[in-house]
Design a protein around this motif. Structure first.
Motif, PDB file in Angstrom:
ATOM      1  N   CYS A   1       4.638  -2.074  14.557  1.00 34.76           N
ATOM      2  CA  CYS A   1       5.241  -0.828  14.087  1.00 34.76           C
ATOM      3  C   CYS A   1       4.209   0.277  14.241  1.00 34.76           C
ATOM      4  CB  CYS A   1       5.722  -0.938  12.650  1.00 34.76           C
ATOM      5  SG  CYS A   1       4.419  -1.169  11.451  1.00 34.76           S
ATOM      6  N   TYR A   2       4.695   1.476  14.424  1.00 34.50           N
ATOM      7  CA  TYR A   2       3.802   2.601  14.689  1.00 34.50           C
ATOM      8  C   TYR A   2       3.933   3.681  13.631  1.00 34.50           C
ATOM      9  CZ  TYR A   2       3.363   0.238  19.129  1.00 34.50           C
ATOM     10  OH  TYR A   2       3.120  -0.695  20.089  1.00 34.50           O
ATOM     11  N   ASP A   3       4.284   3.283  12.426  1.00 25.15           N
ATOM     12  CA  ASP A   3       4.383   4.252  11.342  1.00 25.15           C
ATOM     13  C   ASP A   3       3.633   3.712  10.127  1.00 25.15           C
ATOM     14  OD1 ASP A   3       6.031   2.294  10.265  1.00 25.15           O
ATOM     15  OD2 ASP A   3       7.870   3.416  10.563  1.00 25.15           O
ATOM     16  N   ASP A   4       3.820   4.315   8.987  1.00 31.16           N
ATOM     17  CA  ASP A   4       3.080   3.924   7.787  1.00 31.16           C
ATOM     18  C   ASP A   4       3.631   2.689   7.084  1.00 31.16           C
ATOM     19  OD1 ASP A   4       1.357   6.002   8.187  1.00 31.16           O
ATOM     20  OD2 ASP A   4       2.324   7.343   6.767  1.00 31.16           O
ATOM     21  N   SER A   5       4.684   2.069   7.610  1.00 35.69           N
ATOM     22  CA  SER A   5       5.260   0.909   6.923  1.00 35.69           C
ATOM     23  C   SER A   5       4.320  -0.290   6.922  1.00 35.69           C
ATOM     24  CB  SER A   5       6.613   0.533   7.531  1.00 35.69           C
ATOM     25  OG  SER A   5       6.484   0.188   8.880  1.00 35.69           O
ATOM     26  N   CYS A   6       3.320  -0.311   7.804  1.00 36.46           N
ATOM     27  CA  CYS A   6       2.393  -1.440   7.839  1.00 36.46           C
ATOM     28  C   CYS A   6       1.417  -1.435   6.654  1.00 36.46           C
ATOM     29  CB  CYS A   6       1.620  -1.456   9.143  1.00 36.46           C
ATOM     30  SG  CYS A   6       0.635   0.017   9.409  1.00 36.46           S
ATOM     31  N   TYR A   7       1.405  -0.383   5.880  1.00 37.26           N
ATOM     32  CA  TYR A   7       0.487  -0.313   4.747  1.00 37.26           C
ATOM     33  C   TYR A   7       1.099  -0.840   3.449  1.00 37.26           C
ATOM     34  CZ  TYR A   7      -2.100   2.625   7.956  1.00 37.26           C
ATOM     35  OH  TYR A   7      -2.770   3.092   9.052  1.00 37.26           O
ATOM     36  N   GLU A   8       2.357  -1.209   3.467  1.00 38.52           N
ATOM     37  CA  GLU A   8       3.049  -1.719   2.282  1.00 38.52           C
ATOM     38  C   GLU A   8       3.934  -2.875   2.724  1.00 38.52           C
ATOM     39  OE1 GLU A   8       6.300  -1.596   0.501  1.00 38.52           O
ATOM     40  OE2 GLU A   8       5.105  -2.426  -1.113  1.00 38.52           O
TER      41      GLU A   8
ATOM     42  N   THR B   1      11.350  -2.753   7.669  1.00 48.18           N
ATOM     43  CA  THR B   1      11.282  -2.199   9.018  1.00 48.18           C
ATOM     44  C   THR B   1      11.514  -3.297  10.056  1.00 48.18           C
ATOM     45  OG1 THR B   1       9.735  -0.502   8.259  1.00 48.18           O
ATOM     46  CG2 THR B   1       9.830  -0.901  10.631  1.00 48.18           C
TER      47      THR B   1
ATOM     48  N   TYR C   1      -3.698  -3.307   5.580  1.00 51.08           N
ATOM     49  CA  TYR C   1      -2.836  -3.161   6.735  1.00 51.08           C
ATOM     50  C   TYR C   1      -2.187  -4.526   6.938  1.00 51.08           C
ATOM     51  CZ  TYR C   1      -1.551  -2.529  11.652  1.00 51.08           C
ATOM     52  OH  TYR C   1      -0.872  -2.443  12.829  1.00 51.08           O
TER      53      TYR C   1
ATOM     54  N   LEU D   1      -8.183   0.214   2.914  1.00 50.96           N
ATOM     55  CA  LEU D   1      -6.734   0.340   2.921  1.00 50.96           C
ATOM     56  C   LEU D   1      -6.143  -0.916   3.556  1.00 50.96           C
ATOM     57  CD1 LEU D   1      -4.367   2.321   2.368  1.00 50.96           C
ATOM     58  CD2 LEU D   1      -4.641   3.096   4.721  1.00 50.96           C
TER      59      LEU D   1
END
Length: 77
Positions: A28-35, A42, A14, A12
């Motif tokens: 960042c501490y959410d899922d925005s780092c994957y896209e 963000t 990152y 995946l």
């Protein structure tokens, strides 16, 4: 270039971004780092000067204040 791509469990991607001037990382501490586009938005919301271009410019809020007018802020797009 201030974008880095890392791979975690299951291949995946990152994404991470750092300021082009001072090298401060955006965290960042959410899922925005994957896209990448989500991470850009963000960071822009957090006050970073961002473009979706991988090459930048990407500037933290402190450096963006000093370089007003350089690049395109996604927050105003």
């Amino acid at each position: 270039m201030s974008r880095n791509t890392y791979y975690i469990a299951g291949d995946l991607p990152y994404f991470a971004v750092a300021c082009d001037r001072c090298a401060a990382p955006f965290t960042c501490y959410d899922d925005s780092c994957y896209e990448w586009h989500a991470l850009c938005r963000t960071a822009a919301y957090a006050g970073w000067e961002m473009t979706e271009n991988v090459l930048g410019p990407h500037r933290c809020p402190s450096c963006a204040d000093r370089s007003a007018g350089l690049g395109r802020s996604m927050a105003s797009a």
